[in-house]
Design an enzyme around this catalytic site. Structure first.
Site, mmCIF file in Angstrom:
data_model
loop_
_atom_site.group_PDB
_atom_site.id
_atom_site.type_symbol
_atom_site.label_atom_id
_atom_site.label_comp_id
_atom_site.label_asym_id
_atom_site.label_seq_id
_atom_site.Cartn_x
_atom_site.Cartn_y
_atom_site.Cartn_z
ATOM 1 C CG ASP A 152 -9.388 3.067 1.222
ATOM 2 O OD1 ASP A 152 -8.561 2.854 0.209
ATOM 3 O OD2 ASP A 152 -9.073 3.206 2.113
ATOM 4 C CG ASP A 195 -2.087 0.821 1.163
ATOM 5 O OD1 ASP A 195 -2.281 1.325 -0.053
ATOM 6 O OD2 ASP A 195 -3.200 0.681 1.861
HETATM 7 C C1 9PG Z 1 -5.094 0.859 5.859
HETATM 8 C C2 9PG Z 1 -5.965 1.337 4.604
HETATM 9 C C3 9PG Z 1 -6.352 0.128 3.715
HETATM 10 C C4 9PG Z 1 -7.134 0.532 2.266
HETATM 11 C C5 9PG Z 1 -5.905 1.326 1.736
HETATM 12 C C6 9PG Z 1 -5.335 2.475 2.403
HETATM 13 O O1 9PG Z 1 -4.946 8.940 4.958
HETATM 14 N N1 9PG Z 1 -5.113 8.404 3.807
HETATM 15 O O2 9PG Z 1 -4.932 9.602 3.069
HETATM 16 C C7 9PG Z 1 -5.520 7.141 3.505
HETATM 17 C C8 9PG Z 1 -5.797 6.749 2.274
HETATM 18 C C9 9PG Z 1 -6.005 5.490 1.885
HETATM 19 C C10 9PG Z 1 -6.139 4.544 2.856
HETATM 20 C C11 9PG Z 1 -5.894 5.099 4.194
HETATM 21 C C12 9PG Z 1 -5.613 6.209 4.445
HETATM 22 O O3 9PG Z 1 -6.383 3.250 2.633
HETATM 23 O O4 9PG Z 1 -6.590 1.487 0.396
HETATM 24 O O5 9PG Z 1 -7.669 -0.546 1.741
HETATM 25 O O6 9PG Z 1 -5.546 -1.030 3.614
HETATM 26 O O7 9PG Z 1 -4.719 1.835 3.783
HETATM 27 O O8 9PG Z 1 -4.490 1.916 6.368
#
Ligand code: 9PG
Length: 830
Positions: free
Chosen positions: A439, A378
């Site tokens: 997501d 990720d």
């Molecule tokens: C785990 C998640 C899940 C999810 C991923 C990802 O803070 N942000 O900008 C942010 C963006 C995407 C996100 C989480 C936080 O999701 O897509 O399936 O694995 O991380 O943290």
């Protein structure tokens, strides 16, 4: 037609010099650079391969190179285009191709650079529309259209710019390079492709086909079904929640058969330290992998391998491993308060450093060694953000690619790599699966309090996810397996209404990508379980249609929201009609004929084609395959243990599965020996014919085997023949083999690891109206399956046993005979 060739270069990175020439095959000089241009054109398609050489005597900083073309579309009127996003979460949807161009971003280049190839477009692109990696343009989904893009291979980042110019459309495809060329140095660039046609979906599919071929895409993995901890437990996940769900998945196995159990964010001591757990996983990661394995599933783990928070060990020991922001500080890949409560800063590994690459490799070798075979990787985009790296001549695309290549080297060719938050083009050829949208969330829209201007469409929400899943359906099994993100089928602990959850399910199932669900089993209820089982079956079916490449997006260029998906193969079609808007909306489909007004946020599934005349289940060893892998290995490698174990089995002291355990669990036989043996086995001569026969008629076909997944996977690859299967699991741990039962059934006399009666009964519960055929050869593992079927095909000891029991069956020698009998019987029924 004016064909423009351009280059941006020079020491001022913020405002490079723009040089221009005429796009023509051969060599064209632009300032200190010479561009070698080769063009390969066939009919309505053109492929340009460019090379850039510094012909001056001083180093030259090369920002980018582009080719410009003009599409003289006559009388098309209003045009639309697909604005394709840079990374997984970036918005992808139709837009009007107006004269204003892409609106300015409401915030600075740092935020924009998280979701776009470039933090800021070059100044001379004001008034242009922008699409990352590729685009398709047309007045409607079915009229004249043009696709353009870069067949990225992890070297440069491709950006397509579009602009109306009177009746013409200008299309410029730019390769973002950003490196310095020494005097005389030459760089070969990723190919640029353009095609004209009359069907926007078709153009995208062909573009992706060619991209996949050029970049060695990994498209052949099995259909992926799994469970993920994130969208129910989020950061609160603990070992107990995981094990509780593992147990539930074991109990529910017959009706909801999944393969992967994937632990997501929340286990790590600190973001950046992937081998160390926090207090919620007191025993560490290895027991987690072991328990998932022992329960008969494939262990999967989430990591964000290229980022680290200041309090992580990797950061504390190696602050010099991080990318700088170019202004004296460290790059922030994102701000995340759950990971770093102090100021949210999350830093990024500099993958241009050899020691960092070695660290990534060590980390993943360790995770693979613990037993994890499915890796959700990720926040990958962070490594490609604009930053100062130790080696400034490694491009941003190459940074991510080097990191991904390191992961692949560490885990080997067999593990499943899933890209997430990943620049889409750079990963083609390394990952097996790719998140193609933002997501999902247990609510339809982003919580208003958290909306960030400029990136609204990338933020977690089911609406945002569904939009991208539909718009990027064409990528599935062309560039990788599409990961639409998780299904949430639960009816409690969610703000999704039933219609909204069903719409998510329709988009996931209707496009046939991976199916990972993310519910605490306890919250599912009957209705949730039904939605889950139905969607799992639908996704599998659509993935099987035309090898997963039969899907088109309905309303692809609609600026508001795509209208759904249509999968068609032969006489069979499955459409998922979707209304992602907040108004009632008409959704029309010519064939299968459907005209509906759908309520806001709702969906409808429409099918066409005759119902299947039967479903076929086929044994593997000795039936689909000439040889029997298990018993040959047992004879060869467990010659000492075999006779005694067999005698005990004959006396009824061991079940068939216990016999297998005696022989195989802990067996020492080098994996290469198994590989070599698998090279020598052959398919039944009629095996391909049988699979094709079923596919043509929409007959569900499944191999049921008391053998092992690892062998079936290897052989599917070797024979280039894909089929679904249910069987047991086999893996290599340390230096011994281990096995786990796939579908044991204590209620059956067979005592095998995968009870065929159990699988056939599970099918009947869902489809009581479809007759079932079973094909087999052995009296141990095939008897209960044969007895549960309506049509029995038998040979060898199964035939003897059925004869002795007075059960009628159809004898066969090869699977050709089976096809012939099926043909005859079905002709009679018609
Ligand atoms: C785990 C998640 C899940 C999810 C991923 C990802 O803070 N942000 O900008 C942010 C963006 C995407 C996100 C989480 C936080 O999701 O897509 O399936 O694995 O991380 O943290």
């Amino acid at each position: 037609m004016s064909h423009r060739l351009g280059a941006r270069f020079g020491p001022d990175e913020a405002a490079p010099t723009l040089g221009e020439g005429i796009l023509t095959p051969g060599r064209v000089q632009i300032g200190p650079l010479e561009l070698g241009v080769s063009l390969e054109a066939h009919g309505d398609r053109a492929l340009w391969e460019l090379a850039v050489t510094n012909v001056s005597r001083a180093p030259v900083r090369v920002d980018s190179v582009f080719v410009g073309l003009r599409w003289q579309e006559h009388g098309l009127g209003d045009l639309r285009f697909l604005r394709h996003g840079w990374q997984s979460w970036s918005e992808t949807r139709g837009h009007a191709l107006d004269t204003a161009g892409t609106p300015p971003f409401p915030s600075g280049p740092w935020l924009r650079g998280m979701f776009h190839a470039r933090g800021a477009p070059p100044a001379d692109r004001a008034g242009w529309h922008e699409s990352d990696l590729l685009t398709v343009v047309g007045a409607s989904d079915e009229g004249p259209a043009c696709a353009a893009g870069v067949l990225e291979r992890g070297h440069e980042l491709g950006v397509v710019y579009l602009r109306r110019d009177g009746a013409d459309l200008r299309i410029e495809v730019e390769l973002v390079i950003e490196t310095t060329l020494a005097p005389g140095a030459r760089r070969d660039l990723d190919p640029i492709r353009l095609a004209l046609g009359h069907d926007a979906n078709r153009l995208l599919q062909e573009h992706a086909d060619e991209h996949g071929r050029a970049a060695g895409a990994r498209t052949g993995a099995r259909f992926q079904a799994g469970w993920c901890s994130w969208y129910h437990f989020f950061h609160r996940v603990d070992e107990d929640a995981l094990l509780r769900n593992l147990e539930a998945l074991v109990s529910a196995r017959q009706d909801v058969p999944v393969d992967v159990v994937q632990l997501d964010d929340g286990f790590q001591r600190a973001t950046g330290d992937w081998l160390e757990t926090n207090e919620k996983f007191p025993r560490g990661l290895e027991p987690v992998a072991r328990e998932i394995r022992a329960a008969g599933f494939l262990p999967g783990l989430w990591t964000a391998p290229f980022v680290a928070v200041p309090k992580s060990r990797v950061f504390e020991c190696h602050p010099e491993w991080m990318l700088s922001d170019g202004a004296g500080g460290l790059l922030r890949g994102l701000l995340h308060r759950d990971w770093n409560p102090v100021d949210g800063a999350v830093h990024v590994l500099d993958l241009t450093r050899e020691d960092v690459i070695e660290h990534v490799e060590r980390t993943f070798a360790a995770l693979h060694g613990m037993g994890f075979v499915y890796h959700k990787l990720d926040f990958l985009y962070a490594a490609a953000m604009e930053a100062r790296a130790a080696d400034p001549d490694v491009t941003r695309a190459e940074r991510v690619r080097r990191g991904l290549d390191a992961v692949r080297r560490a885990v080997g060719e067999r593990d499943f790599l899933l890209g997430c938050g990943c620049p889409q083009g750079v990963a083609v050829g390394v990952v097996d699966g790719m998140r193609i949208g933002p997501d999902v969330a247990p609510r339809w829209e982003t919580d208003a309090a958290f909306v960030v201007p400029g990136i609204e469409a990338t933020q977690p929400s089911t609406r945002n996810a569904v939009r991208n899943v539909l718009a990027r359906a064409f990528m599935h099994r062309r560039l990788w397996l599409n990961d639409p993100d998780c299904l949430m089928a639960r009816t409690t602990d969610t703000n999704l209404s039933r219609e909204e959850a069903a719409t998510l399910a329709a988009a996931i199932g209707g496009t046939g990508g991976m199916l990972i669900f993310s519910d605490d089993w306890r919250s599912l209820g009957d209705e949730g379980r039904r939605l889950l089982a139905d969607t799992l079956e639908l996704a599998r079916e659509v993935d099987g249609m035309g090898g997963g490449r039969a899907v088109r997006t309905l309303g692809l260029l609609d600026p508001e929201f795509p209208h759904g998906s249509l999968a068609r193969h032969g006489a069979h079609a499955v459409a998922a009609l979707v209304n992602g808007t907040d108004r009632p909306a008409p959704r029309a489909l010519v064939s299968p004929r459907a005209e509906r007004t759908l309520a806001p946020r709702s969906s409808a599934l429409v099918r066409e084609g005759p119902p299947p005349p039967l479903a076929l289940f086929c044994d593997f060893d000795g039936t689909f395959l000439v040889q029997d892998v298990g018993s040959t290995l047992a004879r060869r490698y467990a010659a000492d243990r075999r006779p005694a174990a067999w005698a005990r089995y004959e006396r009824g002291e061991l079940t068939a599965w216990q016999y297998n355990q005696e022989i195989l669990h802990g067996l020492r036989c080098p994996p290469e020996d198994l590989e070599r043996f698998l090279l020598g086995v052959e398919l039944d001569p009629g095996a391909r014919e049988l699979v094709a026969w079923c596919r043509e008629r929409g007959v569900p076909f499944r191999v049921l085997s008391d053998g092992f997944d690892r062998n079936l996977d290897r052989l599917q690859e070797r024979f280039e023949l894909r089929f679904d299967y249910d069987c047991n699991r086999l893996w290599y741990e340390g230096d011994v083999w281990r096995i786990a039962a796939g579908f044991p059934n204590p209620d059956c006399f067979c005592g095998t690891g995968t009870c065929k009666r159990g699988r056939i009964e599970a099918f009947r519960r869902r489809h009581p109206e479809i007759p079932v055929g079973h094909i087999g050869n052995g009296r141990v593992s095939d008897l209960c399956g044969a007895e549960a079927a309506d049509w029995i095909f038998a040979k060898d000891t199964l035939a003897e046993e059925l004869t002795a029991r007075g059960v009628a069956f159809e004898p066969f020698e090869t699977l050709y005979d089976v096809v012939a009998v099926l043909e005859r019987r079905l002709a009679r029924r018609r």
